[in-house]
Design a protein around this motif. Structure first.
Motif, PDB file in Angstrom:
ATOM      1  N   PRO A 159       0.833  -1.220   0.000  1.00 17.65           N
ATOM      2  CA  PRO A 159       0.000   0.000   0.000  1.00 17.65           C
ATOM      3  C   PRO A 159       0.861   1.262   0.000  1.00 17.65           C
ATOM      4  O   PRO A 159       1.987   1.245   0.497  1.00 17.65           O
ATOM      5  N   LEU A 160       0.296   2.349  -0.550  1.00 17.51           N
ATOM      6  CA  LEU A 160       1.030   3.617  -0.607  1.00 17.51           C
ATOM      7  C   LEU A 160       0.661   4.477   0.587  1.00 17.51           C
ATOM      8  O   LEU A 160      -0.484   4.445   1.050  1.00 17.51           O
ATOM      9  N   GLU A 161       1.631   5.250   1.062  1.00 11.29           N
ATOM     10  CA  GLU A 161       1.326   6.231   2.120  1.00 11.29           C
ATOM     11  C   GLU A 161       0.553   7.391   1.480  1.00 11.29           C
ATOM     12  O   GLU A 161       0.852   7.774   0.341  1.00 11.29           O
ATOM     13  N   THR A 162      -0.431   7.926   2.178  1.00 13.95           N
ATOM     14  CA  THR A 162      -1.206   9.035   1.607  1.00 13.95           C
ATOM     15  C   THR A 162      -1.253  10.226   2.580  1.00 13.95           C
ATOM     16  O   THR A 162      -1.022  10.051   3.774  1.00 13.95           O
ATOM     17  N   VAL A 163      -1.548  11.410   2.025  1.00 15.53           N
ATOM     18  CA  VAL A 163      -1.745  12.601   2.870  1.00 15.53           C
ATOM     19  C   VAL A 163      -3.091  13.226   2.491  1.00 15.53           C
ATOM     20  O   VAL A 163      -3.546  13.077   1.363  1.00 15.53           O
ATOM     21  N   PRO A 164      -3.728  13.938   3.446  1.00 21.36           N
ATOM     22  CA  PRO A 164      -5.005  14.573   3.109  1.00 21.36           C
ATOM     23  C   PRO A 164      -4.803  15.888   2.357  1.00 21.36           C
ATOM     24  O   PRO A 164      -3.893  16.656   2.675  1.00 21.36           O
ATOM     25  N   LEU A 165      -5.672  16.092   1.365  1.00 23.19           N
ATOM     26  CA  LEU A 165      -5.700  17.377   0.639  1.00 23.19           C
ATOM     27  C   LEU A 165      -7.120  17.920   0.791  1.00 23.19           C
ATOM     28  O   LEU A 165      -8.089  17.215   0.495  1.00 23.19           O
ATOM     29  N   VAL A 166      -7.240  19.136   1.296  1.00 25.17           N
ATOM     30  CA  VAL A 166      -8.566  19.748   1.474  1.00 25.17           C
ATOM     31  C   VAL A 166      -8.551  21.116   0.829  1.00 25.17           C
ATOM     32  O   VAL A 166      -7.606  21.890   1.032  1.00 25.17           O
ATOM     33  N   GLN A 167      -9.598  21.420   0.057  1.00 20.48           N
ATOM     34  CA  GLN A 167      -9.710  22.799  -0.437  1.00 20.48           C
ATOM     35  C   GLN A 167     -11.154  23.262  -0.359  1.00 20.48           C
ATOM     36  O   GLN A 167     -12.092  22.470  -0.440  1.00 20.48           O
ATOM     37  N   GLY A 209      -6.778  25.975  -0.558  1.00 18.14           N
ATOM     38  CA  GLY A 209      -6.585  24.677   0.093  1.00 18.14           C
ATOM     39  C   GLY A 209      -5.208  24.491   0.661  1.00 18.14           C
ATOM     40  O   GLY A 209      -4.348  25.376   0.581  1.00 18.14           O
ATOM     41  N   LEU A 210      -5.035  23.312   1.253  1.00 20.16           N
ATOM     42  CA  LEU A 210      -3.717  22.920   1.755  1.00 20.16           C
ATOM     43  C   LEU A 210      -3.601  21.407   1.812  1.00 20.16           C
ATOM     44  O   LEU A 210      -4.611  20.689   1.775  1.00 20.16           O
ATOM     45  N   ILE A 211      -2.366  20.970   1.865  1.00 16.90           N
ATOM     46  CA  ILE A 211      -2.067  19.555   2.073  1.00 16.90           C
ATOM     47  C   ILE A 211      -1.553  19.466   3.496  1.00 16.90           C
ATOM     48  O   ILE A 211      -0.789  20.345   3.930  1.00 16.90           O
ATOM     49  N   GLY A 212      -1.991  18.462   4.230  1.00 16.79           N
ATOM     50  CA  GLY A 212      -1.554  18.374   5.615  1.00 16.79           C
ATOM     51  C   GLY A 212      -0.972  17.014   5.911  1.00 16.79           C
ATOM     52  O   GLY A 212      -0.587  16.283   4.998  1.00 16.79           O
ATOM     53  N   GLU A 213      -0.946  16.678   7.203  1.00 12.44           N
ATOM     54  CA  GLU A 213      -0.404  15.373   7.558  1.00 12.44           C
ATOM     55  C   GLU A 213      -1.488  14.469   8.136  1.00 12.44           C
ATOM     56  O   GLU A 213      -1.476  13.281   7.901  1.00 12.44           O
ATOM     57  N   THR A 214      -2.462  15.057   8.898  1.00 11.09           N
ATOM     58  CA  THR A 214      -3.607  14.252   9.332  1.00 11.09           C
ATOM     59  C   THR A 214      -4.893  14.970   8.933  1.00 11.09           C
ATOM     60  O   THR A 214      -4.925  16.212   8.896  1.00 11.09           O
ATOM     61  N   PRO A 260       4.842  27.256   7.922  1.00 11.18           N
ATOM     62  CA  PRO A 260       5.353  25.942   8.341  1.00 11.18           C
ATOM     63  C   PRO A 260       4.756  25.424   9.646  1.00 11.18           C
ATOM     64  O   PRO A 260       4.754  24.216   9.874  1.00 11.18           O
ATOM     65  N   GLN A 261       4.208  26.334  10.497  1.00 12.52           N
ATOM     66  CA  GLN A 261       3.598  25.804  11.736  1.00 12.52           C
ATOM     67  C   GLN A 261       2.294  25.055  11.441  1.00 12.52           C
ATOM     68  O   GLN A 261       1.847  24.239  12.255  1.00 12.52           O
ATOM     69  N   ASP A 262       1.665  25.281  10.267  1.00 15.54           N
ATOM     70  CA  ASP A 262       0.418  24.586   9.910  1.00 15.54           C
ATOM     71  C   ASP A 262       0.678  23.390   8.993  1.00 15.54           C
ATOM     72  O   ASP A 262      -0.021  22.380   9.059  1.00 15.54           O
ATOM     73  N   THR A 263       1.617  23.543   8.055  1.00 19.17           N
ATOM     74  CA  THR A 263       1.837  22.481   7.067  1.00 19.17           C
ATOM     75  C   THR A 263       3.259  22.547   6.511  1.00 19.17           C
ATOM     76  O   THR A 263       3.775  23.650   6.267  1.00 19.17           O
ATOM     77  N   PRO A 264       3.885  21.367   6.309  1.00 16.79           N
ATOM     78  CA  PRO A 264       5.212  21.391   5.664  1.00 16.79           C
ATOM     79  C   PRO A 264       5.087  21.682   4.164  1.00 16.79           C
ATOM     80  O   PRO A 264       6.087  21.839   3.488  1.00 16.79           O
ATOM     81  N   TYR A 265       3.840  21.734   3.653  1.00 21.16           N
ATOM     82  CA  TYR A 265       3.625  22.063   2.235  1.00 21.16           C
ATOM     83  C   TYR A 265       3.292  23.565   2.167  1.00 21.16           C
ATOM     84  O   TYR A 265       4.130  24.364   2.552  1.00 21.16           O
ATOM     85  N   PHE A 266       2.083  23.947   1.789  1.00 24.90           N
ATOM     86  CA  PHE A 266       1.742  25.366   1.671  1.00 24.90           C
ATOM     87  C   PHE A 266       0.231  25.491   1.527  1.00 24.90           C
ATOM     88  O   PHE A 266      -0.469  24.499   1.302  1.00 24.90           O
ATOM     89  N   PHE A 294     -16.625  22.338  -0.023  1.00 25.94           N
ATOM     90  CA  PHE A 294     -15.298  21.763   0.221  1.00 25.94           C
ATOM     91  C   PHE A 294     -15.039  20.608  -0.749  1.00 25.94           C
ATOM     92  O   PHE A 294     -15.980  19.912  -1.162  1.00 25.94           O
ATOM     93  N   GLN A 295     -13.777  20.386  -1.097  1.00 21.75           N
ATOM     94  CA  GLN A 295     -13.366  19.240  -1.929  1.00 21.75           C
ATOM     95  C   GLN A 295     -12.182  18.601  -1.198  1.00 21.75           C
ATOM     96  O   GLN A 295     -11.287  19.326  -0.756  1.00 21.75           O
ATOM     97  N   ALA A 296     -12.198  17.276  -1.073  1.00 16.20           N
ATOM     98  CA  ALA A 296     -11.106  16.645  -0.322  1.00 16.20           C
ATOM     99  C   ALA A 296     -10.900  15.203  -0.750  1.00 16.20           C
ATOM    100  O   ALA A 296     -11.814  14.558  -1.243  1.00 16.20           O
ATOM    101  N   ALA A 297      -9.697  14.725  -0.597  1.00 19.03           N
ATOM    102  CA  ALA A 297      -9.392  13.297  -0.791  1.00 19.03           C
ATOM    103  C   ALA A 297      -7.969  13.061  -0.311  1.00 19.03           C
ATOM    104  O   ALA A 297      -7.256  14.016   0.006  1.00 19.03           O
ATOM    105  N   ARG A 298      -7.573  11.805  -0.237  1.00 18.92           N
ATOM    106  CA  ARG A 298      -6.206  11.504   0.152  1.00 18.92           C
ATOM    107  C   ARG A 298      -5.374  11.311  -1.119  1.00 18.92           C
ATOM    108  O   ARG A 298      -5.843  10.739  -2.102  1.00 18.92           O
TER     109      ARG A 298
END
Ligand SMILES: Cc1cc2nc3c(=O)[nH]c(=O)nc-3n(C[C@H](O)[C@H](O)[C@H](O)COP(=O)(O)OP(=O)(O)OC[C@H]3O[C@@H](n4cnc5c(N)ncnc54)[C@H](O)[C@@H]3O)c2cc1C
Length: 401
Positions: free
Chosen positions: A181-189, A229-234, A209-215, A256-260
């Protein structure tokens, strides 16, 4: 222009498929449908099995590079709702603007999928909706798929010589054929009214960076609406950060639109022999996602082109260049992942005119060219990246102790 399919190079692949043999594609979304089109255009018998019952997939506002046009041609055009010519980068009170030489495209996913489905059918592929892939096993010369009908729950067996799994980040095909299985991260916009001070041809990016290592991003889909939106870790934490960010900017979400999304950790070999048949993975199912921005549309199309080449010939140059590109994005992500506020401030300060031109001239789908030009124009950016890499490897060592 049709993508180049006669591009055999790698002899480790199975023998090429003849036009008497059949391919079953599981997943009728971006990567699966493009693979189906490419194969059907070469006279291969292709059946696509998609679990949703109508061709009305979830709407999503996506940003892609104009590389998509070169790959898809006519099918791309219908889904383009806007073009982005400038990026504004923000961090800790600082700002920088990058003007793109080739505008990015804002696309609406539902229209894109419908256009790809039309193209695949026109090429001769059949698309069977409301069909959920359950399992596969070898049978004599080829493979058998167990497919559940979503309307009445009955199960049918379908024979195919080759199966292509385009069934997304939690691919059941991958699981059935033995891939890990692949590791996934949540994306929410959130879809939001476009702020009054924002031009429809400009996208905004915030490094927090205090909210997300992405942007965070805000991409206009029209003069009045955009996707923030943003990509997060949980999952719950990511949604919470997005809501706070919206509140701070007094933006009322319309929806809202979201998926892993899969995280690319290393190249996933796309082919596995099962009995005398072959199983391939494309798109999110194979983790073909740029891990810097977690964009998977263009790279999924490149993966589809590569898999079609591999099925028709004996290997694919496209897959090798895609692998190099994804590996480079992994290196860049590792160097950015532990950046602190001060590092982002320095990054924005270091963006001199030649470095901005390098970012403007080449797209995110040409990361090697960008990196090379940035090395020449602003070597201190490379040192900053190397520092990021060192601090990442130190923190990984700490967590593995
Ligand atoms: C909110 C959001 C915003 C995004 N923004 C961007 C962006 O701006 N730019 C970008 O490049 N990427 C973006 N992405 C990522 C991008 O959408 C994905 O990388 C891309 O859609 C993957 O396409 P795919 O065809 O590989 O998989 P998917 O689109 O996940 O399709 C998988 C298909 O398989 C079907 N399926 C699954 N299981 C089965 C089964 N058992 N049997 C039959 N069918 C099955 C599903 O119904 C689906 O149709 C975003 C993602 C999200 C969620």
């Amino acid at each position: 222009m049709a993508p180049e399919l006669r591009d055999a190079e790698n002899n480790s692949s199975p023998r090429p498929l003849s036009d008497k043999e059949s391919v079953a594609v599981v997943g009728g979304s971006a990567a699966g449908l493009f693979t189906a089109s490419l194969l059907a255009r070469q006279g291969i018998l292709v059946r696509v099995f998609e679990r949703i019952e109508t061709l009305q997939p979830d709407e999503r506002t996506l940003i892609v590079t104009d590389r998509m046009r070169a790959l898809l041609g006519r099918a791309a055009q219908k889904s383009v709702v806007n073009e982005i010519r400038h990026f504004e980068l923000f961090t800790d009170g600082r700002a920088a603007t990058v003007t793109l030489k080739h505008p990015d495209l804002i696309i609406e996913r539902r229209t894109l999928i419908q256009a790809l489905a039309e193209e695949a059918q026109r090429a001769g592929a059949s698309i069977e909706l409301g069909r959920r892939f359950h399992a596969l096993h070898p049978n004599g010369r080829g493979l058998v798929l167990e497919i559940d009908r979503c309307d009445d729950g009955t199960r049918e067996e379908v024979r195919a010589d080759t199966i292509v799994g385009g069934d997304g980040a939690s691919s059941r095909v991958a699981h059935a054929a033995g891939w890990a299985p692949l590791e996934t991260v949540p994306l929410v916009q959130a879809i939001v009214p476009l702020p009054k001070d924002m031009r429809p041809d400009t996208a905004r990016v915030w490094f927090v960076p205090q909210d997300t290592p992405y942007f965070y991003w805000l991409i206009p889909e029209s003069p009045t609406r955009g996707a923030l939106g943003l990509i997060g870790e949980t999952g719950p934490e990511t949604r919470h950060h997005l809501e706070k960010f919206l509140e701070k900017r007094k933006l009322d979400p319309i929806g809202f639109q979201a998926a892993r999304i899969p995280v690319y950790k290393r190249w996933v070999p796309v082919h596995r022999p099962v009995g005398k048949g072959s199983v391939y993975l494309v798109g999110d199912a194979a983790g073909q996602v740029k891990v810097t921005t977690v964009g998977g549309i263009v790279t999924g199309f490149r993966g589809a082109l590569g898999v079609a080449q591999a099925i028709l010939n004996r290997g694919s140059r496209e897959l090798r260049t895609l692998r190099r590109e994804l590996d480079l994005h992994l290196l860049l992500r590792r160097s950015l992942h532990d950046f602190q506020q001060a590092d982002y401030s320095r990054l924005v300060d270091l963006l001199n005119a030649p470095a901005k031109r390098s970012l403007a001239d080449y797209s995110r789908d040409e990361a090697w060219k960008i990196l090379w030009r940035v090395c020449l124009s602003q070597p201190r950016l490379v040192l900053l990246g190397l520092r990021g890499l060192l601090s990442r490897s130190r923190s990984l060592r700490r967590t593995s102790l």
